[in-house]
Design an enzyme around this catalytic site. Sequence first.
Site, PDB file in Angstrom:
ATOM      1  CG  ASP A 246      -2.373   0.648   0.830  1.00 21.61           C
ATOM      2  OD1 ASP A 246      -2.415   1.754   0.170  1.00 21.61           O
ATOM      3  OD2 ASP A 246      -3.399  -0.098   1.438  1.00 21.61           O
ATOM      4  CB  VAL A 270       0.349   0.292  -7.530  1.00 20.18           C
ATOM      5  CG1 VAL A 270       0.351  -0.549  -6.478  1.00 20.18           C
ATOM      6  CG2 VAL A 270      -0.790   1.235  -7.732  1.00 20.18           C
ATOM      7  CB  ALA A 297      -3.972  -0.618  -5.383  1.00 25.51           C
ATOM      8  N   GLY A 298      -7.156   0.813  -5.700  1.00 22.63           N
ATOM      9  CA  GLY A 298      -8.134   1.423  -6.651  1.00 22.63           C
ATOM     10  C   GLY A 298      -8.405   2.631  -5.937  1.00 22.63           C
ATOM     11  CG  ASN A 307     -20.150  19.130 -13.311  1.00 19.57           C
ATOM     12  OD1 ASN A 307     -20.399  20.213 -14.044  1.00 19.57           O
ATOM     13  ND2 ASN A 307     -21.481  18.740 -12.689  1.00 19.57           N
ATOM     14  CE1 TYR A 361     -13.481   2.216  -8.740  1.00 24.98           C
ATOM     15  CE2 TYR A 361     -15.801   1.418  -9.272  1.00 24.98           C
ATOM     16  CZ  TYR A 361     -14.535   1.243  -8.655  1.00 24.98           C
ATOM     17  OH  TYR A 361     -14.441   0.433  -7.633  1.00 24.98           O
ATOM     18  CE  LYS A 365     -12.010  -0.721  -9.864  1.00 22.08           C
ATOM     19  NZ  LYS A 365     -10.895  -1.526  -9.394  1.00 22.08           N
ATOM     20  CB  THR A 396     -16.081  -0.914   2.455  1.00 22.94           C
ATOM     21  OG1 THR A 396     -16.521  -0.149   1.576  1.00 22.94           O
ATOM     22  CG2 THR A 396     -15.746  -2.229   1.855  1.00 22.94           C
TER      23      THR A 396
END
Length: 455
Positions: A246, A270, A297-298, A307, A361, A365, A396
Amino acid sequence: MADKYTDFVSGGFGKTLAKKLGLPQPVRLKRFKPGQPLVASPVLVLGPSGCADTNAVAELLLDGLGSGEQIDVRRQAITSGGVRWGAIVVVLTSLSTPADLSESVRTLGSQLRSLAPSGRVLFVTRPADSSAIPAVAAARQGVLGTMRSLGKELRSGATANALEIADDTPVTSTSVLSALRFFLSPKSAFVDGQVVRVKRDAGTAPANWNQPLAGKVAVVTGAAQGIGAAIAKTLARDGAKVVAVDIPAAGDSLARVANEIKGTALQLDVTADDAGARIIEHAVGRHGGLDIVVHNAGITRDKLLANMDDARWDSVIAVNIESQLRMNEAFLASEHFKDAPRIVSLASTSGIAGNRGQTNYGASKAGVVAMVAATSPLLEAVDGTANAVAPGFIETKMTAKIPLATREVARRLNSLQQGGQPVDVAETIAFLASPASGGISGITIRVCGQNLVGA
């Protein structure tokens, strides 16, 4: 994060009130705990009479799915109460026309009221796209349509999934065995409405199914908290020596995770050009090799596209997909990543169905899904695999920040009517990382409780 609504309707007055008002009634899912039976008995095996594959699947179960566990296997449907099926396996590999579905599916229907809470329904079939005969292809695709619709009918934490086995791969393949163990167990608690294809007869059964990753070295990026920490802990539970990676800013949390699992910590961005080389150097130098890479990791930088500024778009693409592509080039070129290696990447349902405010995103993905499909053939020569896991709504710290009303709606928009836990993602990754899953590659498994919205 606690789901107080699920707790409220799981018993007593709350359960009665929800039933009277017609409100969602999610139940607490049964998840895997070491020491408990992997598969709840009894298991009913259905399929056309005289089908060799049906007999072979029943024999695998009778043998304890490779580990000698005692599983009560039945071949006859019941006509009255008294039995609660832990799982029902429907073997439909010999279909010739859609009409052939009728007998087995209707028999299945007659048994569903006897399916235990958190029970499993698993369809075993062959790929529709591998048949040149239209009637056979239609029948096989019909199995998947049946499975997905059934998944939306089941309640009390039960799930429905399908296992597609390539025409030239026997149902006794090690990878089939690995998939059966996963789908029929509590490890697949939040996996629903999914199809996993075994593409080839490959994979090596572990000496100990309770420690399938013994002797393996695994790297998990984004491991300091949340899903990443759960992945690191689950791989360590299964016997792997884990390198937890991390960013330096998460150093304290990263060290706690690494210490808890008796692994090592590597503070690393990363997106650095030499990230892959540094991971290899650390894994080989500290643990003697590198067998499994989990790209977890993301970041998110949500904004409506109208915007969206350059920084938000570019940072998400850089972390979520470009870093993985760059690191994979280093791994595939390394002499230390040649012994049946495993790559598992974190995709997202946002990359499959889209999500408002997440064009950046979603792009990253969706890229992950295509990346593992294209990387898979590059690893075949060394018996390696590349796959992805696409989480839906997972409980989470990030989802805890969603406004209450929006969060509650998001939790209920799947067949299981609740959010998943980080361990649900971790269990699916551990399944794909196993040496036994060598015939499963290039696929993406959703861990979303069969989300009801989108593709």
